[in-house]
Write an enzyme that holds these catalytic residues in place. Structure first.
Site, PDB file in Angstrom:
ATOM      1  N   MET A 233      26.231 -51.492  24.788  1.00  0.00           N
ATOM      2  CA  MET A 233      26.698 -50.788  23.620  1.00  0.00           C
ATOM      3  C   MET A 233      26.731 -49.288  23.757  1.00  0.00           C
ATOM      4  O   MET A 233      26.863 -48.610  22.771  1.00  0.00           O
ATOM      5  CB  MET A 233      25.891 -51.196  22.398  1.00  0.00           C
ATOM      6  CG  MET A 233      24.480 -50.661  22.364  1.00  0.00           C
ATOM      7  SD  MET A 233      23.179 -51.547  23.186  1.00  0.00           S
ATOM      8  CE  MET A 233      23.597 -53.209  23.067  1.00  0.00           C
ATOM      9  N   PRO A 234      26.645 -48.760  24.962  1.00  0.00           N
ATOM     10  CA  PRO A 234      26.731 -47.308  25.052  1.00  0.00           C
ATOM     11  C   PRO A 234      28.081 -46.772  24.586  1.00  0.00           C
ATOM     12  O   PRO A 234      29.117 -47.390  24.801  1.00  0.00           O
ATOM     13  CB  PRO A 234      26.529 -47.028  26.541  1.00  0.00           C
ATOM     14  CG  PRO A 234      25.837 -48.227  27.063  1.00  0.00           C
ATOM     15  CD  PRO A 234      26.360 -49.369  26.260  1.00  0.00           C
ATOM     16  N   LEU A 235      28.026 -45.615  23.963  1.00  0.00           N
ATOM     17  CA  LEU A 235      29.225 -44.857  23.623  1.00  0.00           C
ATOM     18  C   LEU A 235      29.175 -43.615  24.498  1.00  0.00           C
ATOM     19  O   LEU A 235      28.255 -42.803  24.379  1.00  0.00           O
ATOM     20  CB  LEU A 235      29.241 -44.482  22.143  1.00  0.00           C
ATOM     21  CG  LEU A 235      30.343 -43.522  21.713  1.00  0.00           C
ATOM     22  CD1 LEU A 235      31.725 -44.113  21.981  1.00  0.00           C
ATOM     23  CD2 LEU A 235      30.186 -43.172  20.239  1.00  0.00           C
TER      24      LEU A 235
ATOM     25  N   MET B  18      26.491 -47.746  34.555  1.00  0.00           N
ATOM     26  CA  MET B  18      25.869 -48.369  33.377  1.00  0.00           C
ATOM     27  C   MET B  18      25.689 -49.865  33.602  1.00  0.00           C
ATOM     28  O   MET B  18      24.655 -50.432  33.239  1.00  0.00           O
ATOM     29  CB  MET B  18      26.707 -48.128  32.116  1.00  0.00           C
ATOM     30  CG  MET B  18      26.668 -46.714  31.614  1.00  0.00           C
ATOM     31  SD  MET B  18      27.424 -46.483  29.966  1.00  0.00           S
ATOM     32  CE  MET B  18      29.027 -47.223  30.157  1.00  0.00           C
TER      33      MET B  18
ATOM     34  N   ALA C 115      25.427 -42.211  23.913  1.00  0.00           N
ATOM     35  CA  ALA C 115      24.623 -42.790  22.837  1.00  0.00           C
ATOM     36  C   ALA C 115      24.347 -44.236  23.240  1.00  0.00           C
ATOM     37  O   ALA C 115      25.277 -44.980  23.581  1.00  0.00           O
ATOM     38  CB  ALA C 115      25.369 -42.720  21.508  1.00  0.00           C
TER      39      ALA C 115
END
Length: 126
Positions: free
Chosen positions: A1-3, A28, A72
């Site tokens: 779920m990284p932004l 990631m 994030a």
């Protein structure tokens, strides 16, 4: 779920931008165990007067090819995972598109899982 938000000076080619996105996403996946297709990446290119940085902070010699990466993400990673991620991003971006390791700046913004909604007005991870 990284932004992921990537900021850099204006003027890089689409292939250069794609290599940045792909390298960060690959790091990631490897270091943070991000699932396949969990890919949300924004790239912002700035004119010189909109991109301010210190070229020598902490005795790191930065150039105008500085790439600032802000992510994030959930607050679930260990210090060791973060260190592995930082190394992996620097290695991948050095290999392609040729960013100097000194020009890879990374900042993680960690948040709780319930602070994400991927659509439909639902907190999918809450």
């Amino acid at each position: 779920m990284p932004l992921v938000r990537i900021a850099l000076r204006r003027g890089k080619s689409p292939a250069y931008i794609a290599a940045l996105r792909n390298g960060i996403y690959a790091a990631m996946r490897e270091s943070f165990s991000v699932p396949e297709n969990d890919r949300f990446i924004l790239v912002n290119q700035h004119d010189a007067e909109e991109f301010d940085y210190d070229p020598n902070y902490l005795d790191i010699a930065r150039s105008d090819d500085l790439v600032i990466v802000q992510i994030a993400c959930n607050n679930t990673r260990t210090v060791e995972q973060k260190q592995a991620f930082y190394r992996s991003v620097a290695e991948k971006l050095t290999a392609d598109p040729g960013v100097r390791p000194e020009d890879v700046f990374i900042n993680l913004l960690e948040t709780a899982k319930e602070n994400w909604s991927f659509g439909n007005g639902i907190a999918q991870y809450a």
